[in-house]
Design a protein around this motif. Sequence first.
Motif, PDB file in Angstrom:
ATOM      1  N   HIS A  85       0.855  -1.183   0.000  1.00  0.00           N
ATOM      2  CA  HIS A  85       0.000   0.000   0.000  1.00  0.00           C
ATOM      3  C   HIS A  85       0.889   1.230   0.000  1.00  0.00           C
ATOM      4  CE1 HIS A  85      -3.435   2.578   0.573  1.00  0.00           C
ATOM      5  NE2 HIS A  85      -2.819   3.163   1.582  1.00  0.00           N
ATOM      6  N   ILE A  86       0.792   2.022  -1.058  1.00  0.00           N
ATOM      7  CA  ILE A  86       1.676   3.166  -1.260  1.00  0.00           C
ATOM      8  C   ILE A  86       1.097   4.395  -0.585  1.00  0.00           C
ATOM      9  CG2 ILE A  86       2.724   4.627  -3.026  1.00  0.00           C
ATOM     10  CD1 ILE A  86       2.426   2.047  -4.853  1.00  0.00           C
ATOM     11  N   GLY A 133       6.288   6.825   1.270  1.00  0.00           N
ATOM     12  CA  GLY A 133       6.716   5.460   1.563  1.00  0.00           C
ATOM     13  C   GLY A 133       5.589   4.494   1.274  1.00  0.00           C
ATOM     14  N   SER A 134       5.592   3.371   1.969  1.00  0.00           N
ATOM     15  CA  SER A 134       4.540   2.373   1.769  1.00  0.00           C
ATOM     16  C   SER A 134       4.529   1.419   2.952  1.00  0.00           C
ATOM     17  CB  SER A 134       4.771   1.595   0.474  1.00  0.00           C
ATOM     18  OG  SER A 134       6.008   0.894   0.527  1.00  0.00           O
ATOM     19  N   THR A 135       3.415   0.698   3.088  1.00  0.00           N
ATOM     20  CA  THR A 135       3.372  -0.413   4.028  1.00  0.00           C
ATOM     21  C   THR A 135       3.361  -1.701   3.209  1.00  0.00           C
ATOM     22  OG1 THR A 135       0.942  -0.432   4.154  1.00  0.00           O
ATOM     23  CG2 THR A 135       2.128   0.927   5.756  1.00  0.00           C
ATOM     24  N   TYR A 136       4.080  -2.707   3.702  1.00  0.00           N
ATOM     25  CA  TYR A 136       4.281  -3.921   2.921  1.00  0.00           C
ATOM     26  C   TYR A 136       4.178  -5.145   3.828  1.00  0.00           C
ATOM     27  CZ  TYR A 136       6.765  -7.519   0.247  1.00  0.00           C
ATOM     28  OH  TYR A 136       7.122  -8.684  -0.390  1.00  0.00           O
ATOM     29  N   CYS A 137       3.315  -6.079   3.427  1.00  0.00           N
ATOM     30  CA  CYS A 137       3.176  -7.346   4.153  1.00  0.00           C
ATOM     31  C   CYS A 137       3.541  -8.485   3.207  1.00  0.00           C
ATOM     32  CB  CYS A 137       1.753  -7.516   4.659  1.00  0.00           C
ATOM     33  SG  CYS A 137       1.497  -9.071   5.561  1.00  0.00           S
ATOM     34  N   PRO A 138       4.707  -9.110   3.408  1.00  0.00           N
ATOM     35  CA  PRO A 138       5.167 -10.134   2.461  1.00  0.00           C
ATOM     36  C   PRO A 138       4.348 -11.413   2.461  1.00  0.00           C
ATOM     37  CG  PRO A 138       6.677  -9.968   4.331  1.00  0.00           C
ATOM     38  CD  PRO A 138       5.718  -8.822   4.449  1.00  0.00           C
ATOM     39  N   SER A 237      -2.104  -1.185  -3.903  1.00  0.00           N
ATOM     40  CA  SER A 237      -3.068  -0.096  -3.763  1.00  0.00           C
ATOM     41  C   SER A 237      -2.300   1.153  -3.356  1.00  0.00           C
ATOM     42  CB  SER A 237      -4.142  -0.439  -2.727  1.00  0.00           C
ATOM     43  OG  SER A 237      -3.549  -0.696  -1.460  1.00  0.00           O
ATOM     44  N   ALA A 238      -2.964   2.310  -3.413  1.00  0.00           N
ATOM     45  CA  ALA A 238      -2.233   3.554  -3.143  1.00  0.00           C
ATOM     46  C   ALA A 238      -3.170   4.687  -2.765  1.00  0.00           C
ATOM     47  CB  ALA A 238      -1.418   3.959  -4.375  1.00  0.00           C
ATOM     48  N   ASP A 239      -2.637   5.620  -1.968  1.00  0.00           N
ATOM     49  CA  ASP A 239      -3.371   6.835  -1.640  1.00  0.00           C
ATOM     50  C   ASP A 239      -3.605   7.706  -2.877  1.00  0.00           C
ATOM     51  OD1 ASP A 239      -3.345   6.097   0.979  1.00  0.00           O
ATOM     52  OD2 ASP A 239      -1.817   7.521   1.618  1.00  0.00           O
ATOM     53  N   GLN A 240      -2.626   7.711  -3.781  1.00  0.00           N
ATOM     54  CA  GLN A 240      -2.657   8.632  -4.920  1.00  0.00           C
ATOM     55  C   GLN A 240      -3.588   8.176  -6.030  1.00  0.00           C
ATOM     56  OE1 GLN A 240      -0.023   7.012  -3.673  1.00  0.00           O
ATOM     57  NE2 GLN A 240       1.810   8.282  -3.616  1.00  0.00           N
ATOM     58  N   CYS A 241      -4.082   6.965  -5.941  1.00  0.00           N
ATOM     59  CA  CYS A 241      -4.811   6.361  -7.050  1.00  0.00           C
ATOM     60  C   CYS A 241      -6.059   5.685  -6.510  1.00  0.00           C
ATOM     61  CB  CYS A 241      -3.898   5.341  -7.739  1.00  0.00           C
ATOM     62  SG  CYS A 241      -4.670   4.384  -9.047  1.00  0.00           S
ATOM     63  N   SER A 242      -7.171   5.837  -7.196  1.00  0.00           N
ATOM     64  CA  SER A 242      -8.413   5.238  -6.726  1.00  0.00           C
ATOM     65  C   SER A 242      -8.580   3.796  -7.177  1.00  0.00           C
ATOM     66  CB  SER A 242      -9.610   6.069  -7.212  1.00  0.00           C
ATOM     67  OG  SER A 242      -9.628   6.126  -8.617  1.00  0.00           O
TER      68      SER A 242
END
Length: 367
Positions: A85-86, A133-138, A237-242
């Motif tokens: 998630h960006i 940055g981003s959150t990442y769950c491998p 997924s990302a904050d900048q994009c719907s």
Amino acid sequence: AVVVIGGGIMGCSTAYELAKKGQSVILLEKGFVGGEASGRNGGGVRQQKRDPAELPLAMESVKIWQGLQDELEWELEYRQGGNLHILGNPDRYNFFVEQLRFSQEAGLDVRLLSPAETYKLLPALRKDLDLLGSTYCPSDGNANPLFVCKAYAKAAQKLGAEIREHEPLERLAVKSGRVIAAVTARAEYRASDFVIAAGAWSRPICHQIGLDFPVQVKRSQLMVTEPLPPVFTEFVSADQCSCYFRQALSGGMHIGIPSAPIEDHNKTTSYDAFKIVGQSCMTLLPFLEKVNIVHSWAGLTNWTPDAVCIIDKAPNVEGFYLAAGNSGHGFCLGPITGRLLAEWIVDGAPSMDLSAVRWTRFNDIYL
């Protein structure tokens, strides 16, 4: 005997788990198995960004997912490619960081990545993004939603369960405060216990016997591109994009847009959805600009006020269980939901504490 109403991932996994425990099971589905939201979603199997009420369930469900292909003897295209998630919205940054912290405290391996680490993990990102940055769950991943319900249903059948497709429920028969039968145009099915896992149709079924819960039906819409060379394995997924993205093993990029409320059960793809994809994708993944969309679909999801699922026994009716309100992110929870309901019905109690997803957490007017 147990009657399960609904042939999505919740209903099919419940039927399978009950059959594993030696129960006589009949599953009633108004259409075909996996024909609604369980087969019309992005395929995400996600633990990160979960409400604290659902996080333990998601973590336990992923343990099941890891061995599910072998157990069901079906290629589900499941892989733990990670969930990314960006972060780009300063107003939401602290919220996601706090969410990450409680997930870490619960034992989930989820990481806060810097902008440089984010670009390294996902080189296809637009280069001039204003990243935080981003959150990442491998250990998060994805699977092919078209396959999972069918695999569960076939496995349940092998164990003796009856899967009755194209047989919609007409009514529930109640006697002395207990559901005693599910009635269709073809037959009356008597049982000791009944499980409602009918997605967007669960609430009207509950209305038949004087029960209710607050839920809003929304439409999720997804599109699939032509096959592409491998770009990433993560669910993005990302904050900048719907939009949100996953690349299927076949190469097609699955692109989803946020769910929106809908008054009817319209499952067509709207023109506005295509506009959102066309306008939004370029803000994140510019390589998609000249890629063709070859297919689209929509599915109906049911959302509770707190966007947390319900897995519970009815408060006022005996032998009646509900799995509903998964709020657009129930695909991951399917395996654990079925297992817990089977334990509850056969063993007398589920092996996990379900108080956080209880039916009665809502105002008494809904009971």
